[in-house]
Write a protein that holds these residues in place. Structure first.
Motif, PDB file in Angstrom:
ATOM      1  N   UNK A   1       0.511 -26.345 -13.894  1.00 46.52           N
ATOM      2  CA  UNK A   1       2.032 -26.845 -13.546  1.00 46.52           C
ATOM      3  C   UNK A   1       2.679 -25.343 -13.059  1.00 46.52           C
ATOM      4  N   UNK A   2       1.042 -24.088 -13.475  1.00 49.87           N
ATOM      5  CA  UNK A   2       2.073 -22.716 -13.738  1.00 49.87           C
ATOM      6  C   UNK A   2       1.273 -22.116 -12.467  1.00 49.87           C
ATOM      7  N   UNK A   3       1.498 -21.501 -10.782  1.00 51.04           N
ATOM      8  CA  UNK A   3       0.826 -20.940  -9.880  1.00 51.04           C
ATOM      9  C   UNK A   3       1.639 -19.454  -9.830  1.00 51.04           C
ATOM     10  N   UNK A   4       0.376 -18.793 -10.040  1.00 51.98           N
ATOM     11  CA  UNK A   4       0.946 -17.185  -9.950  1.00 51.98           C
ATOM     12  C   UNK A   4      -0.601 -16.667  -8.535  1.00 51.98           C
ATOM     13  N   UNK A   5       0.538 -15.402  -8.202  1.00 51.15           N
ATOM     14  CA  UNK A   5      -0.311 -14.812  -7.469  1.00 51.15           C
ATOM     15  C   UNK A   5       0.062 -13.536  -7.520  1.00 51.15           C
ATOM     16  N   UNK A   6      -0.954 -12.154  -7.463  1.00 52.98           N
ATOM     17  CA  UNK A   6      -0.677 -10.673  -8.105  1.00 52.98           C
ATOM     18  C   UNK A   6      -1.686  -9.915  -7.038  1.00 52.98           C
ATOM     19  N   UNK A   7      -1.374  -8.496  -7.595  1.00 55.61           N
ATOM     20  CA  UNK A   7      -2.470  -7.909  -6.885  1.00 55.61           C
ATOM     21  C   UNK A   7      -3.255  -6.160  -7.599  1.00 55.61           C
ATOM     22  N   UNK A   8      -4.222  -6.676  -7.796  1.00 52.84           N
ATOM     23  CA  UNK A   8      -4.742  -5.416  -8.706  1.00 52.84           C
ATOM     24  C   UNK A   8      -5.886  -4.318  -7.361  1.00 52.84           C
ATOM     25  N   UNK A   9      -6.350  -2.939  -8.683  1.00 50.72           N
ATOM     26  CA  UNK A   9      -6.837  -2.532  -7.533  1.00 50.72           C
ATOM     27  C   UNK A   9      -8.333  -2.710  -7.123  1.00 50.72           C
ATOM     28  N   UNK A  10      -8.890  -3.680  -7.937  1.00 48.82           N
ATOM     29  CA  UNK A  10     -10.567  -4.213  -7.726  1.00 48.82           C
ATOM     30  C   UNK A  10     -10.893  -5.230  -9.170  1.00 48.82           C
ATOM     31  N   UNK A  11     -12.120  -6.131  -8.689  1.00 46.85           N
ATOM     32  CA  UNK A  11     -11.892  -7.022  -9.520  1.00 46.85           C
ATOM     33  C   UNK A  11     -12.830  -6.457 -10.959  1.00 46.85           C
ATOM     34  N   UNK A  12     -12.445  -5.121 -10.859  1.00 43.68           N
ATOM     35  CA  UNK A  12     -12.844  -5.141 -12.389  1.00 43.68           C
ATOM     36  C   UNK A  12     -11.260  -5.219 -13.086  1.00 43.68           C
ATOM     37  N   UNK A  13      -9.914  -4.207 -12.527  1.00 42.67           N
ATOM     38  CA  UNK A  13      -8.682  -4.042 -13.312  1.00 42.67           C
ATOM     39  C   UNK A  13      -8.639  -5.808 -13.322  1.00 42.67           C
ATOM     40  N   UNK A  14      -9.157  -6.642 -12.463  1.00 44.88           N
ATOM     41  CA  UNK A  14      -8.383  -8.283 -12.247  1.00 44.88           C
ATOM     42  C   UNK A  14      -9.763  -8.612 -13.430  1.00 44.88           C
ATOM     43  N   UNK A  15     -10.582  -8.542 -13.791  1.00 49.66           N
ATOM     44  CA  UNK A  15     -10.908  -9.192 -15.205  1.00 49.66           C
ATOM     45  C   UNK A  15      -9.998  -8.238 -16.626  1.00 49.66           C
ATOM     46  N   UNK A  16      -9.834  -7.455 -16.542  1.00 54.40           N
ATOM     47  CA  UNK A  16      -8.936  -6.594 -17.417  1.00 54.40           C
ATOM     48  C   UNK A  16      -7.743  -7.399 -17.451  1.00 54.40           C
ATOM     49  N   UNK A  17      -7.501  -7.295 -16.190  1.00 57.20           N
ATOM     50  CA  UNK A  17      -6.269  -8.464 -16.525  1.00 57.20           C
ATOM     51  C   UNK A  17      -6.220  -9.936 -17.397  1.00 57.20           C
ATOM     52  N   UNK A  18      -7.178 -10.712 -16.600  1.00 59.09           N
ATOM     53  CA  UNK A  18      -7.114 -12.305 -17.414  1.00 59.09           C
ATOM     54  C   UNK A  18      -7.621 -12.043 -18.992  1.00 59.09           C
ATOM     55  N   UNK A  19      -8.484 -10.578 -19.178  1.00 62.58           N
ATOM     56  CA  UNK A  19      -8.536 -10.804 -20.463  1.00 62.58           C
ATOM     57  C   UNK A  19      -8.605 -10.114 -21.923  1.00 62.58           C
ATOM     58  N   UNK A  20      -6.937  -9.724 -21.121  1.00 63.17           N
ATOM     59  CA  UNK A  20      -6.280  -8.985 -21.880  1.00 63.17           C
ATOM     60  C   UNK A  20      -4.465  -8.750 -21.319  1.00 63.17           C
ATOM     61  N   UNK A  21      -3.931  -9.055 -20.596  1.00 69.82           N
ATOM     62  CA  UNK A  21      -3.173  -9.314 -20.612  1.00 69.82           C
ATOM     63  C   UNK A  21      -2.805 -10.667 -21.059  1.00 69.82           C
ATOM     64  N   UNK A  22      -3.055 -11.892 -19.857  1.00 65.18           N
ATOM     65  CA  UNK A  22      -3.111 -12.546 -19.192  1.00 65.18           C
ATOM     66  C   UNK A  22      -3.850 -13.578 -20.829  1.00 65.18           C
ATOM     67  N   UNK A  23      -4.306 -13.116 -21.588  1.00 67.26           N
ATOM     68  CA  UNK A  23      -5.098 -13.792 -22.447  1.00 67.26           C
ATOM     69  C   UNK A  23      -3.784 -13.628 -23.973  1.00 67.26           C
ATOM     70  N   UNK A  24      -3.002 -12.546 -24.019  1.00 65.44           N
ATOM     71  CA  UNK A  24      -1.816 -12.373 -24.720  1.00 65.44           C
ATOM     72  C   UNK A  24      -0.420 -13.433 -24.520  1.00 65.44           C
ATOM     73  N   UNK A  25      -0.701 -13.806 -24.106  1.00 66.96           N
ATOM     74  CA  UNK A  25       0.223 -15.010 -23.335  1.00 66.96           C
ATOM     75  C   UNK A  25      -0.075 -16.397 -23.957  1.00 66.96           C
ATOM     76  N   UNK A  26       1.201 -16.554 -25.228  1.00 67.38           N
ATOM     77  CA  UNK A  26       0.397 -18.081 -25.487  1.00 67.38           C
ATOM     78  C   UNK A  26       0.817 -19.277 -24.788  1.00 67.38           C
ATOM     79  N   UNK A  27       0.851 -19.982 -24.751  1.00 69.65           N
ATOM     80  CA  UNK A  27       0.550 -21.351 -24.314  1.00 69.65           C
ATOM     81  C   UNK A  27      -0.218 -21.883 -23.008  1.00 69.65           C
ATOM     82  N   UNK A  28      -0.913 -21.022 -22.600  1.00 68.18           N
ATOM     83  CA  UNK A  28      -1.894 -21.322 -21.531  1.00 68.18           C
ATOM     84  C   UNK A  28      -2.884 -22.499 -22.181  1.00 68.18           C
ATOM     85  N   UNK A  29      -3.609 -23.036 -21.455  1.00 66.62           N
ATOM     86  CA  UNK A  29      -4.801 -23.704 -21.778  1.00 66.62           C
ATOM     87  C   UNK A  29      -5.691 -23.671 -21.504  1.00 66.62           C
TER      88      UNK A  29
END
Length: 340
Positions: A279-307
């Motif tokens: 139900x939610x679509x998002x786009x974003x921009x980071x420096x490299x794929x390592x930064x994307x991994x950190x974004x997913x595992x840290x920032x995104x992982x902290x958001x409650x409600x994502x299944x």
């Protein structure tokens, strides 16, 4: 074309124009503690190299009575880039990208009406090489790329520049202006869309308007938010090599909060509630794929409600916000939507 070599002042200037794309050189110079004429020369050099361009983002209600549709496309018998090149000629395509994952192509259709939206998507089905079309109509959009910030400046500098610029917030809609625009207003809107830094005096001369009239109408167009100046750049040349697409399955009732939290993350360019099992679509921009991994595992992982999370990397992006771009030649043709 030789790509410009960026020094610290170039990057700070680009950061400033992201926040206040229409600010005067004197105002920007005051914040950056630099010389105004030097900043203008730097901007002209970057613009001539097709690295940056200030355009005007028209309010949705100026060109459409419909919400955008995000489209994922599967292909057969052709390479993704071959089909992507064919898509360029279809109408009302704001965004085009080759992505990883099950659907190799992603597009955004923003047509002037629901009927035109249906026709544009129907034409995708008939394009050679396209096997399947997954259309995800936007129900609401909380952020658009105009608010993205490369974070090149200090907190104090950012605060000062935000006072000079207009940073739209809240949900974007396709509501038209309260009353139809006059011909003079339409002329000013059209010119500001092409050049978001155009002065009232230059618009007046080009449109044959009295200087006082041009100043008044330009001020109204900007104050009403009919056009919002927007800096476009070749992000990869700034060091942001990995644009990405997220599709999130969210617990019932949690969508508004999840979108708000994603909107607060500096990596985000867009967050939309779409009609889909994700139900939610998002786009974003980071420096490299390592930064994307950190974004997913840290920032995104902290958001409650994502299944569940589906992540795609954008491998090529020949069009973003109606503006063609190439990693060799830079920013290309601008295809802004026609005003209603």
């Amino acid at each position: 074309m030789t790509r410009p070599l960026l020094d610290e002042l170039d990057r700070r200037l680009i950061g400033a124009l992201h926040l206040a794309p229409r600010a005067t050189w004197d105002d920007i110079a005051g914040v950056l503690a630099a010389d105004a004429s030097t900043l203008k020369r730097r901007y002209d050099r970057l613009s001539e190299a097709r690295m940056v361009r200030v355009i005007g983002q028209a309010d949705w209600g100026m060109h459409s009575r419909a919400m955008p549709v995000h489209v994922l496309l599967d292909i057969t018998g052709e390479t993704p880039l071959t089909v992507l090149d064919r898509l360029r000629d279809l109408p009302h395509l704001q965004f085009l990208a080759q992505i990883s994952g099950d659907y190799p192509l992603y597009a955004v259709v923003h047509a002037p009406s629901e009927a035109a939206t249906s026709e544009a998507i129907d034409r995708m089905y008939s394009l050679p090489g396209i096997r399947r079309v997954n259309a995800l109509p936007a129900l609401s959009t909380l952020r658009r790329g105009i608010t993205w910030d490369p974070q090149f400046l200090t907190g104090t500098e950012r605060a000062e520049l935000l006072k000079l610029g207009v940073r739209p917030e809240g949900t974007a809609s396709a509501a038209p202006p309260a009353k139809p625009l006059s011909e003079t207003e339409r002329t000013v809107v059209a010119r500001l869309i092409q050049d978001g830094r155009a002065s009232a005096a230059s618009i007046g001369r080009a449109a044959g308007l009295a200087t006082s009239t041009a100043h008044r109408v330009v001020r109204r167009v900007l104050d009403e938010g009919w056009v919002k100046p927007r800096l476009e750049v070749v992000s990869e040349w700034l060091g942001f090599q990995t644009p990405f697409l997220l599709r999130l399955r969210v617990a019932p009732g949690e969508t508004p909060d999840v979108m708000h939290r994603i909107d607060q993350l500096p990596q985000t360019r867009l967050a939309a509630h779409v009609a889909s099992d994700m139900s939610v679509l998002a786009t974003g921009l980071v420096t490299d794929r390592s930064a994307l991994a950190r974004f997913i595992d840290h920032e995104l992982a902290r958001i409650p409600g994502i299944l569940a999370v589906s992540v795609d990397v954008m491998l090529a992006g020949p069009r973003r916000y109606w503006l063609d771009r190439d990693l060799t030649s830079g920013l290309g043709a601008f295809h802004p939507p026609s005003l209603l």
